[in-house]
Design a protein around this motif. Structure first.
Motif, PDB file in Angstrom:
ATOM      1  N   ASP A  85       0.808  -1.220   0.000  1.00 52.54           N
ATOM      2  CA  ASP A  85       0.000   0.000   0.000  1.00 52.54           C
ATOM      3  C   ASP A  85       0.839   1.268   0.000  1.00 52.54           C
ATOM      4  N   HIS A  86       1.941   1.255   0.787  1.00 51.99           N
ATOM      5  CA  HIS A  86       2.646   2.515   1.055  1.00 51.99           C
ATOM      6  C   HIS A  86       4.152   2.464   0.884  1.00 51.99           C
ATOM      7  N   GLY A  87       4.693   1.336   0.445  1.00 53.11           N
ATOM      8  CA  GLY A  87       6.115   1.252   0.177  1.00 53.11           C
ATOM      9  C   GLY A  87       6.936   0.727   1.338  1.00 53.11           C
ATOM     10  N   SER A  88       8.197   0.413   1.033  1.00 51.02           N
ATOM     11  CA  SER A  88       9.078  -0.208   2.011  1.00 51.02           C
ATOM     12  C   SER A  88       9.429   0.709   3.170  1.00 51.02           C
ATOM     13  N   ALA A  89       9.535   2.014   2.921  1.00 46.99           N
ATOM     14  CA  ALA A  89       9.928   2.919   4.001  1.00 46.99           C
ATOM     15  C   ALA A  89       8.932   2.860   5.147  1.00 46.99           C
ATOM     16  N   VAL A  90       7.644   2.899   4.826  1.00 50.54           N
ATOM     17  CA  VAL A  90       6.616   2.835   5.871  1.00 50.54           C
ATOM     18  C   VAL A  90       6.618   1.465   6.534  1.00 50.54           C
ATOM     19  N   ALA A  91       6.680   0.395   5.730  1.00 48.99           N
ATOM     20  CA  ALA A  91       6.665  -0.960   6.294  1.00 48.99           C
ATOM     21  C   ALA A  91       7.880  -1.207   7.180  1.00 48.99           C
ATOM     22  N   ASN A  92       9.043  -0.725   6.756  1.00 50.06           N
ATOM     23  CA  ASN A  92      10.245  -0.928   7.566  1.00 50.06           C
ATOM     24  C   ASN A  92      10.162  -0.160   8.873  1.00 50.06           C
ATOM     25  N   ALA A  93       9.557   1.022   8.841  1.00 47.85           N
ATOM     26  CA  ALA A  93       9.387   1.786  10.080  1.00 47.85           C
ATOM     27  C   ALA A  93       8.474   1.040  11.053  1.00 47.85           C
TER      28      ALA A  93
ATOM     29  N   PRO B   2      12.945  -4.147 -12.694  1.00 48.42           N
ATOM     30  CA  PRO B   2      13.255  -3.056 -11.755  1.00 48.42           C
ATOM     31  C   PRO B   2      12.534  -1.751 -12.086  1.00 48.42           C
ATOM     32  N   SER B   3      12.484  -1.380 -13.353  1.00 47.52           N
ATOM     33  CA  SER B   3      11.823  -0.127 -13.715  1.00 47.52           C
ATOM     34  C   SER B   3      10.327  -0.173 -13.427  1.00 47.52           C
ATOM     35  N   ALA B   4       9.705  -1.326 -13.683  1.00 49.47           N
ATOM     36  CA  ALA B   4       8.277  -1.450 -13.394  1.00 49.47           C
ATOM     37  C   ALA B   4       8.033  -1.454 -11.891  1.00 49.47           C
ATOM     38  N   TYR B   5       8.919  -2.108 -11.146  1.00 52.78           N
ATOM     39  CA  TYR B   5       8.787  -2.087  -9.685  1.00 52.78           C
ATOM     40  C   TYR B   5       8.871  -0.660  -9.167  1.00 52.78           C
ATOM     41  N   ARG B   6       9.816   0.117  -9.687  1.00 50.09           N
ATOM     42  CA  ARG B   6       9.971   1.501  -9.235  1.00 50.09           C
ATOM     43  C   ARG B   6       8.718   2.317  -9.539  1.00 50.09           C
ATOM     44  N   ARG B   7       8.154   2.164 -10.715  1.00 51.08           N
ATOM     45  CA  ARG B   7       6.947   2.915 -11.075  1.00 51.08           C
ATOM     46  C   ARG B   7       5.798   2.554 -10.156  1.00 51.08           C
ATOM     47  N   THR B   8       5.709   1.291  -9.767  1.00 49.90           N
ATOM     48  CA  THR B   8       4.580   0.824  -8.956  1.00 49.90           C
ATOM     49  C   THR B   8       4.716   1.196  -7.500  1.00 49.90           C
ATOM     50  N   PHE B   9       5.933   1.065  -6.960  1.00 50.90           N
ATOM     51  CA  PHE B   9       6.109   1.174  -5.519  1.00 50.90           C
ATOM     52  C   PHE B   9       6.904   2.385  -5.076  1.00 50.90           C
ATOM     53  N   ARG B  10       7.245   3.267  -5.981  1.00 50.62           N
ATOM     54  CA  ARG B  10       8.045   4.425  -5.584  1.00 50.62           C
ATOM     55  C   ARG B  10       7.318   5.224  -4.526  1.00 50.62           C
TER      56      ARG B  10
END
Length: 324
Positions: A178-186, A313-321
């Motif tokens: 939903d919100h990316g790795s930064a939020v999940a890691n926090a 990688p490019s598609a992952y970045r577009r989706t989860f940036r």
């Protein structure tokens, strides 16, 4: 408005699994400290229910909460060795599930998947459950595409997890989605749990605890901590074993006992997570991400993400940036 997560507490709810959604989703916040989810618990009639422990819980909501939920979670609701073939899929439960709006995300923790399957919601779809009950699940619900080994499954709007702590992994996966790795890691740091275990990992590894002699530290934890700081460097097995002061054979055996994976598998998983974070949180090129995560070249990174996440990688970045 925060995303509403409704947790359905049934009679005999297992307290640990029941508390996972509130603990994980309730800790997810944006950069301004605002909650990203609202977590509320309901029962089939709005009244208190007994847990599998020696206490009851009282809730503030009845089944009407399900009508406005964005995500509905069904935790496990049985004691340690239940006869799950007779899991109580009652008319009251069926009526409650019919209140859920089409398109609402559904999640189960541990044996909560039995209830989703009994409702016919998992027919033709991938699912998992606690490893102890996978054979029973397969016999009872042959139309479900059961994967007995994995920590969790994600089929878009329906997600299931294995037993106990795998529910934590599933909820963190949803926060990350939903919100990316930064939020999940926090959230993971705040809850003192691993930030990411891939859903494809086996949920149960039957291995003895590593034996130490004389009370000295002979495990691999220190080497793993060091490796996380040096993922961009070559990490051959001999280098790791030498750092641990062990033979390659002993190091490999103890590493697998402690992690459930070989050193090579574990390092690749950590490098993949590092690459995911860099793709989400930086403007580095694909080749730079590959070097900093230890994959060396963009081609190698592409192969790893394709193999593990089925995405470039490019598609992952577009989706989860993560938005700035």
């Amino acid at each position: 408005m925060a995303h509403l997560v409704a947790v359905l507490a049934l009679e005999g709810a297992i307290a640990f699994e029941l508390g996972i959604p509130a603990r994980i989703f309730g800790n997810a916040k944006d950069d301004a400290g605002r909650p990203l989810y609202q977590v509320a618990t309901c029962t089939l009639d709005g009244g208190p229910v007994a847990t599998s422990a020696d206490f009851r819980i009282a809730v503030d909501h009845g089944p009407e909460l399900l009508e406005r939920a964005d995500t509905v979670v069904l935790p496990a609701s049985h004691d340690s060795d239940p006869d799950l073939a007779d899991a109580p899929f009652t008319p009251e439960l069926a009526a409650a599930l019919r209140r859920i709006r089409p398109g609402t995300r559904l999640m189960s923790i541990c044996t909560g998947s039995f209830l989703l399957a009994a409702a016919g919601l998992l027919d033709g779809r991938p699912a998992t459950t606690h490893w102890r009950y996978t054979e029973l699940f397969a016999r009872t619900f042959p139309k479900v595409l059961l994967d007995p080994d994995v920590l969790y499954t994600d089929d878009g709007d329906i997600l299931t997890s294995g037993g106990v702590a795998a529910g934590v992994d599933l909820c963190l996966h949803v926060v990350r989605r939903d919100h990316g790795s930064a939020v999940a890691n926090a959230v993971a740091r705040n809850c003192l749990v691993p930030p990411w275990r891939d859903g494809g990992q086996k949920q149960y590894v039957e291995a003895p605890s590593p034996v130490t002699s004389g009370g000295t530290g002979t495990g691999t934890a220190a080497v793993r901590a060091w490796a996380l700081e040096h993922l961009e460097e070559p990490l051959p097995l001999r280098r790791l074993a030498d750092r641990a002061g062990m033979s390659v054979r002993t190091f490999t055996r103890r590493f697998r006992e402690e992690t459930g994976a070989s050193p090579g598998q574990w390092i690749t998983t950590q490098r993949t997570e590092r690459a995911r974070q860099l793709l989400e949180r930086t403007d580095l090129t694909i080749d730079q991400v590959a070097r900093r995560s230890g994959f060396g070249t963009g081609t190698s990174l592409r192969l790893q993400l394709r193999g593990r996440l089925d995405v470039a990688p490019s598609a992952y970045r577009r989706t989860f940036r993560t938005p700035a």
